[in-house]
Design an enzyme around this catalytic site. Structure first.
Site, mmCIF file in Angstrom:
data_model
loop_
_atom_site.group_PDB
_atom_site.id
_atom_site.type_symbol
_atom_site.label_atom_id
_atom_site.label_comp_id
_atom_site.label_asym_id
_atom_site.label_seq_id
_atom_site.Cartn_x
_atom_site.Cartn_y
_atom_site.Cartn_z
ATOM 1 N NE ARG A 60 -3.338 -2.290 2.502
ATOM 2 C CZ ARG A 60 -3.240 -2.923 3.652
ATOM 3 N NH1 ARG A 60 -2.799 -2.309 4.709
ATOM 4 N NH2 ARG A 60 -3.594 -4.181 3.753
ATOM 5 C CE1 TYR B 99 6.285 5.724 4.670
ATOM 6 C CE2 TYR B 99 4.089 4.859 4.250
ATOM 7 C CZ TYR B 99 4.945 5.643 4.999
ATOM 8 O OH TYR B 99 4.470 6.347 6.067
ATOM 9 C CD GLU C 12 14.999 9.476 13.750
ATOM 10 O OE1 GLU C 12 15.611 10.049 14.676
ATOM 11 O OE2 GLU C 12 13.911 9.876 13.294
ATOM 12 C CG HIS D 224 12.299 8.145 9.193
ATOM 13 N ND1 HIS D 224 11.435 7.398 9.953
ATOM 14 C CD2 HIS D 224 13.001 8.918 10.046
ATOM 15 C CE1 HIS D 224 11.597 7.728 11.230
ATOM 16 N NE2 HIS D 224 12.551 8.643 11.313
HETATM 17 O O1 CA2 Z 1 9.235 6.963 6.224
HETATM 18 C C1 CA2 Z 1 9.396 6.101 7.077
HETATM 19 O O2 CA2 Z 1 10.214 5.196 6.993
HETATM 20 C C2 CA2 Z 1 8.478 6.098 8.316
HETATM 21 O O3 CA2 Z 1 9.238 5.655 9.415
HETATM 22 C C3 CA2 Z 1 7.357 5.126 7.993
HETATM 23 C C4 CA2 Z 1 6.281 5.077 9.082
HETATM 24 C C5 CA2 Z 1 5.806 6.477 9.445
HETATM 25 O O4 CA2 Z 1 4.906 6.405 10.540
HETATM 26 C C6 CA2 Z 1 6.958 7.395 9.794
HETATM 27 O O5 CA2 Z 1 6.444 8.683 10.053
HETATM 28 C C7 CA2 Z 1 7.943 7.483 8.652
HETATM 29 C C8 CA2 Z 1 5.082 4.263 8.613
HETATM 30 C C9 CA2 Z 1 5.399 2.854 8.229
HETATM 31 C C10 CA2 Z 1 4.143 2.255 7.701
HETATM 32 O O6 CA2 Z 1 4.423 1.685 6.452
HETATM 33 C C11 CA2 Z 1 3.373 1.432 5.622
HETATM 34 C C12 CA2 Z 1 3.682 0.719 4.500
HETATM 35 C C13 CA2 Z 1 2.699 0.436 3.604
HETATM 36 C C14 CA2 Z 1 1.401 0.845 3.834
HETATM 37 C C15 CA2 Z 1 1.096 1.560 4.960
HETATM 38 C C16 CA2 Z 1 2.102 1.849 5.861
#
Ligand code: CA2
Length: 149
Positions: free
Chosen positions: A17, A22, A97, A99
């Site tokens: 998703r 991402y 850290e 992201h």
């Molecule tokens: O950008 C990043 O790596 C984050 O750590 C990803 C987190 C978010 O809460 C941070 O603010 C930034 C979210 C991970 C959730 O990943 C998903 C993957 C596919 C569909 C929905 C969520």
């Protein structure tokens, strides 16, 4: 040298998703990319994901003596978890850290990191490359701290 990669909640959904945020790579794809590069660079890695805050805390605690570096994508816990911050601080292992997304270019609530003040550095916004850049940074920092032969 051994590096522990830790991934927080919902990162197991990567590739399924929100590819516009991402990317299309799954976490297994990223792990494979990290492992391939680690073999090339002669370092050992472990790569884990949990949706449970306490499990991440326990893994950080247990890393002492087992690993030289932690690379942490704490996902949403980045913005909320004093427990993760305390664990990083208590264990004293250098932690990067990371992201996938550029959190500073997103919603206001993603601009604050509870863990940034106790981490050695931060890499964000490069998708899967954030992981590969962190691997390289950890190796370089580790090499710099060793006395020249
Ligand atoms: O950008 C990043 O790596 C984050 O750590 C990803 C987190 C978010 O809460 C941070 O603010 C930034 C979210 C991970 C959730 O990943 C998903 C993957 C596919 C569909 C929905 C969520």
């Amino acid at each position: 040298m051994r590096i522990l990669f830790l991934n927080g909640p919902n990162l197991n959904l990567l590739g399924q998703r929100e590819p516009h945020v991402y990317g299309r790579a799954t976490l297994a794809d990223i792990e494979a990319g990290v492992r391939m590069r680690a073999v090339r660079m002669g370092v050992g890695v472990d790569f884990r994901q949990s949706n449970v805050e306490g499990e991440l805390v326990s893994w950080i605690q247990q890393a002492k003596g087992e690993f030289d570096f932690i690379v942490l994508n704490a996902a949403a816990y980045t913005h909320t978890s004093i427990a993760l911050r305390d664990a990083i601080s208590a264990v004293g292992l250098p932690t990067i850290e990371i992201h996938l997304s550029n959190v500073q270019a997103r919603e206001q609530f993603r601009h604050h990191s509870c863990i940034a003040p106790v981490c050695s550095g931060l890499i964000a916004g490069f998708g899967a490359d954030s992981y590969y850049l962190a691997l390289e940074a950890a190796i370089n920092v580790n090499a710099e701290k060793r006395p020249a032969a």
